[in-house]
Design an enzyme around this catalytic site. Structure first.
Site, PDB file in Angstrom:
ATOM      1  N   ASP A 470       0.927  -1.121   0.144  1.00 18.60           N
ATOM      2  CA  ASP A 470      -0.140   0.028   0.014  1.00 18.60           C
ATOM      3  C   ASP A 470       0.723   1.126   0.206  1.00 18.60           C
ATOM      4  OD1 ASP A 470      -2.779  -0.214  -0.006  1.00 18.60           O
ATOM      5  OD2 ASP A 470      -2.762  -1.153   2.009  1.00 18.60           O
ATOM      6  N   LYS A 540      -7.933   7.634  10.562  1.00 12.90           N
ATOM      7  CA  LYS A 540      -6.911   7.142   9.421  1.00 12.90           C
ATOM      8  C   LYS A 540      -8.002   7.551   8.201  1.00 12.90           C
ATOM      9  CE  LYS A 540      -4.735   3.609   6.789  1.00 12.90           C
ATOM     10  NZ  LYS A 540      -4.256   2.182   6.746  1.00 12.90           N
ATOM     11  N   GLU A 718      -4.784   3.155  -4.988  1.00 12.40           N
ATOM     12  CA  GLU A 718      -3.217   3.398  -4.439  1.00 12.40           C
ATOM     13  C   GLU A 718      -2.490   1.798  -3.870  1.00 12.40           C
ATOM     14  OE1 GLU A 718      -6.249   4.999  -2.948  1.00 12.40           O
ATOM     15  OE2 GLU A 718      -6.140   6.183  -4.712  1.00 12.40           O
TER      16      GLU A 718
END
Length: 811
Positions: A470, A540, A718
Site C-alpha cells: 500500500d 485514518k 493506491e
C-alpha cells in the site's frame, strides 16, 4: 400454479388506510410452514440452478472457452429480451423446476395487474411489464446492489432498465432515441422510481418477504430477510457483466468496443468509461491508456482451490465469524463462494473499466481483486513461480501485513515483519482458529498460511498467490511532490533514511485531539469534548480522504460508520423514528455519548484543524479552489492535462431535488428524487477540483507503471499487487514512475500556464496592479477585478532522492 404456491384468486375487498384495495386471500398457516421450511433447513451444498447451468456450459465447452463465454452471454440476452417465448437454456431448469422466490414475485405482478394496481402505468408500458423476465432482471439488480444503494436509487435503476428493455424491443423503430421515447411519454425520474418500486414490492410484500424495507438516518434501504438466506442462494440470477470472463475480453480501441463478447448494457451504449451519465465530464483517451486496459484484461487468473476447500470444511469458522460480525456481507460472501465453486476448474479474466479521470475499476462484482477480502483471497494468478530469495522475503512481509496484530506491523520495517513470520512459523502452519481470527484480514491470512504449509512440504512449490503493498496516504504523497515539500515528503515516506516506517496518520492525531479538547470551552461550550481522545483507527480514513478535500459532511459520515452506535426511538410528527447516539472514546479509556448533531460538531472541528501542521497543504488547496472559482465566474470549461497526456474536463450539472409520494397497495412512502439540468453546479465544481486532480494524478502514475511493466500487476487504486518474486522490482518501478511524474512534468506550473492561456483564448484581459495580477471582467455597470491565485512557494524536496530513500513509499 406452482405446487407450493400459496396464492389463490379468491379476491376479497378490504379497506386499508381509508383506501379501497384488493388483497389476496391466502392460507397463513401454509405461508408460515413454507417460511419455516426455508429458514430451518441447512445450507444446500448444491449450486443454484443458474450457476449449475453456467457450470455445465463451462464443462461441456472446456476445450473452447470462447464458445462457452459466448453461450453464457447470449443466454443472458435471451433471458433479458421481453418478446421471446423461448426459454433461455441457462435458466431453462429454473422455468421447469420449483422456484419459490421467482414464482411468488411473478404471481404478485400478475395479481397487481388483475387487481388494477397497474392502471396508472403508461399505456406504452402497461401491456408489456407483466413479464417474468423482468422479475429476473429486478432480482439480479437487487442481489448486486441492495447493500450499497438506497431504496430510491434501486427503484430508479430497475424502473429505468425495464423501460429501456421495452423501448429496445417494441419501440426502437418508432423513435430516434430512448430519450425521444421518454420525452414523448413524459417518463421522468419519478416515473422510473414508481415503476421500479412495483417490482421491488414483489420481493418485499408479506407474501414474498425476501427483503425488508428499513428507514434509518432519513434514508430508506433494503435488508435481507435472514429467514430466506437459503432460498436466496438457490435462486441466484447474475448478469455476465458481474461474472468473470472465461476467454480474453475483446480489446478496446478508438471507436472499437471491447470487454464482453456481446454488448450487455441495457441503459446506454457500452463504453470503456463508466460513471454518472448525469454530468458532462470529458476524457480524451490515449493509445497508451487503451494499451494499459487491454494489458490488464489479458491477465489470466484461477480460483485458489486450497482456500475454497478450507473455507468449506475446517476453515468454515472464518465465514461464521463474518456472519456474526459483518452480517450485511454474509449473502455476498456466500454468492462469492458459489461463484468460486462454479469457476474452480476454469481459468478466467477480469474486465476493467475507467472513469473520466482515468482511474481503473474491475467490472466483475463478486469475484475480483478490487472487491471484498474474501473475493481477493480466492483469486490466484494462473501462472505460479517458485519463490526466489526476494520473493520469499516479500511473501513473508505480506503475511505480516495481513495479520497486522492491531496495526502494529504497518509501522515496522520490512525486516521486522519478515522476522515475525519466521518466529511464528509453528502457529502459521498449525492454523489454529484463535490465531487466524486475530488477523486483521483472516481470509487473506488463511490463504497465506495454506501456501506456507505447501512451502514447508516442498520449498520448490510454485506460488500462485498475488501479494500487495500500500502507498502511505497517496494523496498527500502527490501534494508533497507537487510542492517539493521535504518535511511532508518525510511524513509520507517519500524520503525515509531509517528502517522504521513513518506513520503520517499518527503524527496528526495529537494536534487533532488537542483542538477538539480546547474547543470544549473556547467555542462550542460542550464539556463532553474536553476528554475526547480519537485514535488512529477512527481518524485514518478521515485524514486520508481529507487530502481529497472531503467535506465536514463526509467526515461526519465516516465517524458515524466507525463509532459504536446506541439505538433509540424518537417521536417525530407523530411517528416513531429510529435514530442513533454514538460512543466516542475518551482519555481515560471510557466513552462519552454524542448525538448526531454533536458528531457533526466534532467533524467540523476536525475539518478545521486537520492539516494545521502543514500550511503548504492549505496553500495548494487555496490555489486550486480559487482557480476553479475564476473558471466558473468566466464560464470557461475547467480542464487540465495529466503528465501522461490525458486531457480531462470537469463539468458537474446542477441537480434539483423534489419529494415524490409513492402510494402502492395502500401504503405511502416519500422518496427524495434528484434530477439533473444542463447548468453548472458551482458549489460542486469548486469542491471537487482537488480530489479530481489528485485522482487523475494517481491514475496517471498507475498508467505509467502498467505501461512499462511486463508481468502481472493488480491495481487497487493506491495499492499495488503482483507475484512475490516481482514485488521488489514493482516497488522500484512505482518510485521511478513517480519521479518521472514530477521531475520532467512541472504539473503546477503547467496548470497555471494553461489557465492563463485559456484566459487569452477567451479574450480575458489580465492587468497588474501593484505587482499583483487581476482578471478584468466587464460587469453590468463597471469592470470587476478578480485577483489571480498565486502559485504556492516550492520547497526543497529533490524528487530524485525518492529512488534510493523512498523504500517505504509503498509498504
Amino acid at each position: 400454479m406452482s405446487k407450493f404456491s400459496f396464492f389463490n384468486y379468491r379476491i376479497n375487498m378490504r379497506n386499508s388506510h381509508a383506501t379501497s384495495l384488493r388483497f389476496i386471500k391466502f392460507n397463513y398457516s401454509e405461508f408460515k410452514n413454507i417460511r419455516n421450511f426455508s429458514s430451518e433447513k441447512k445450507r444446500d451444498p448444491k449450486l443454484s440452478l443458474f450457476l449449475n447451468n453456467v457450470s455445465k456450459i463451462l464443462s461441456e465447452h472446456k476445450k473452447d472457452l470462447h464458445k462457452a463465454q459466448e453461450i453464457i452471454e447470449r443466454e443472458w440476452l435471451k433471458l433479458a429480451t421481453p418478446s421471446t417465448d423461448v426459454k433461455s437454456d441457462i435458466t431453462s431448469t429454473m422455468y421447469t423446476k420449483h422456484r419459490l422466490i421467482h414464482d411468488r414475485a411473478f404471481d404478485l405482478l400478475k395479481l397487481y395487474k388483475s387487481n388494477g394496481n397497474l392502471n396508472k402505468i403508461s399505456k406504452s408500458l402497461k401491456d408489456y411489464i407483466v413479464n417474468e423476465k423482468f422479475i429476473f432482471i429486478a432480482w439480479s439488480y437487487l442481489l448486486a446492489s441492495y447493500s450499497k444503494s438506497s431504496l430510491t436509487n434501486l427503484d430508479y435503476r430497475i424502473g429505468y432498465s425495464i423501460t429501456r428493455h421495452i423501448y429496445t424491443e417494441y419501440y426502437k423503430d418508432e423513435f430516434m432515441s430512448f430519450d425521444d421515447f421518454s420525452n414523448y411519454n413524459k417518463f421522468d425520474v419519478g416515473f422510473f422510481v414508481k415503476l421500479g418500486d412495483i417490482f421491488i414490492n414483489t420481493f418485499t410484500s408479506p407474501l414474498n418477504p425476501i427483503f425488508e424495507r428499513v428507514f434509518e438516518n432519513e434514508i430508506y434501504s433494503l435488508k435481507i430477510n435472514k429467514e430466506y438466506e437459503n432460498e436466496i442462494m438457490e435462486s441466484l440470477v447474475i448478469s455476465p457483466k458481474a461474472l468473470p470472463m472465461v476467454c480474453p475480453p475483446l480489446p478496446w480501441g478508438h471507436g472499437i468496443r471491447g470487454g464482453n463478447l456481446i454488448n450487455l448494457t441495457d441503459t446506454q451504449d457500452e463504453s470503456l468509461v463508466v460513471g454518472s451519465f448525469h454530468h458532462r465530464h470529458k476524457i480524451a483517451i490515449t493509445d497508451k491508456l487503451y494499451n494499459v486496459i487491454n494489458k490488464l484484461n489479458a491477465f489470466k487468473f484461477k480460483i485458489n482451490g486450497d482456500l475454497l476447500s478450507y473455507l468449506q470444511n475446517e476453515g468454515s469458522f472464518i465465514l461464521d465469524f463474518y456472519k456474526n460480525t459483518k452480517k450485511d456481507t454474509y449473502i455476498n460472501n456466500m454468492i462469492t463462494i458459489d461463484i468460486a465453486r462454479t469457476y474452480l476448474n476454469t481459468p478466467f479474466y477480469l474486465n476493467v473499466n475507467i472513469d473520466w479521470r482515468g482511474r481503473i475499476y474491475t467490472q466483475s462484482f463478486y469475484l475480483d481483486y478490487q472487491g471484498s477480502e474474501l473475493s481477493l483471497a480466492l483469486i490466484n494468478l494462473f501462472e505460479g513461480k517458485k519463490l526466489d530469495e526476494k520473493g520469499l522475503f516479500f511473501f513473508y512481509v505480506y503475511g505480516a501485513n495481513i495479520y497486522n496484530d492491531g496495526g502494529k506491523f504497518s509501522k515496522k520495517s520490512f525486516q521486522d515483519r519478515f522476522n515475525w513470520v519466521v518466529e511464528n512459523l509453528d502457529n502459521i502452519i498449525a492454523m489454529d482458529k484463535e490465531f487466524i481470527l486475530k488477523a486483521e484480514s483472516p481470509t487473506l491470512f488463511a490463504a497465506f498460511c495454506l501456501t506456507m504449509r505447501k512451502l514447508k512440504e516442498n520449498p520448490d512449490y510454485p506460488v500462485f498467490n498475488p501479494i500487495f503493498l500500500d502507498a502511505t496516504c497517496s494523496g498527500v504523497q502527490h501534494f508533497a511532490a507537487m510542492l517539493l515539500d521535504l518535511e511532508l515528503g518525510k511524513y509520507v515516506n517519500l524520503i525515509n533514511s531509517g528502517e522504521s516506517v513513518n506513520d503520517f496518520y499518527s503524527q496528526l492525531i495529537p494536534a487533532i485531539n488537542k483542538a477538539i479538547n480546547e474547543s470544549a470551552e473556547k467555542k462550542f461550550k460542550n464539556l463532553k469534548f474536553s476528554d475526547i481522545s480519537l485514535n488512529r483507527s477512527l481518524l485514518k480514513k478521515v485524514i486520508m480522504t481529507k487530502s481529497y478535500n472531503v467535506t465536514t459532511y463526509g467526515i461526519t459520515e465516516q465517524l458515524k460508520s466507525k463509532l459504536e452506535k446506541v439505538e433509540k426511538i424518537v417521536i417525530s410528527k407523530g411517528k416513531e423514528i429510529k435514530v442513533y447516539d454514538y460512543l466516542v472514546p475518551t482519555k481515560n479509556g471510557d466513552f462519552v455519548v454524542l448525538d448526531t448533531f454533536e458528531v457533526e460538531t466534532l467533524a467540523s472541528i476536525i475539518n478545521d484543524n486537520i492539516f494545521n501542521q502543514f500550511p503548504k497543504l492549505h496553500s495548494i488547496y487555496d490555489y486550486l479552489t480559487r482557480l476553479a472559482k475564476i473558471y466558473l465566474k468566466l464560464d470557461i470549461p475547467l480542464s487540465w492535462s495529466t503528465p501522461d497526456g490525458l486531457e480531462l474536463t470537469q463539468r458537474y450539472n446542477l441537480s434539483k431535488v423534489k419529494k415524490l409520494t409513492i402510494n402502492f397497495l395502500g401504503k405511502n412512502r416519500t422518496a427524495v428524487l434528484r434530477s439533473w439540468v444542463n447548468e453548472k453546479d458551482s458549489r460542486r465544481e469548486v469542491q471537487a477540483i482537488i480530489p479530481n486532480i489528485i485522482h487523475s494524478l494517481d491514475a496517471s502514475h498507475l498508467t505509467m507503471i502498467i505501461d512499462s511493466w511486463d508481468s502481472y500487476i493488480l491495481p487497487i487504486h493506491e495499492c499495488f499487487g503482483t507475484h512475490p518474486n516481482d514485488m521488489y522490482k514493482l516497488a522500484e518501478q512505482v518510485r521511478e514512475c513517480f519521479i518521472l511524474l514530477y521531475s520532467k512534468n512541472d504539473f503546477l506550473n503547467k496548470i497555471d500556464y494553461k489557465f492563463r492561456e485559456n484566459l487569452k483564448d477567451y479574450k480575458i484581459e489580465i492587468v497588474n496592479k501593484n505587482g499583483e495580477d487581476f482578471v478584468k471582467i466587464k460587469g453590468n455597470k463597471r469592470y470587476e477585478y478578480l485577483p489571480l491565485p498565486v502559485l504556492p512557494q516550492m520547497g526543497e524536496l529533490n524528487v530524485e532522492d525518492i529512488r534510493d530513500m523512498g523504500k517505504y513509499m509503498i509498504s
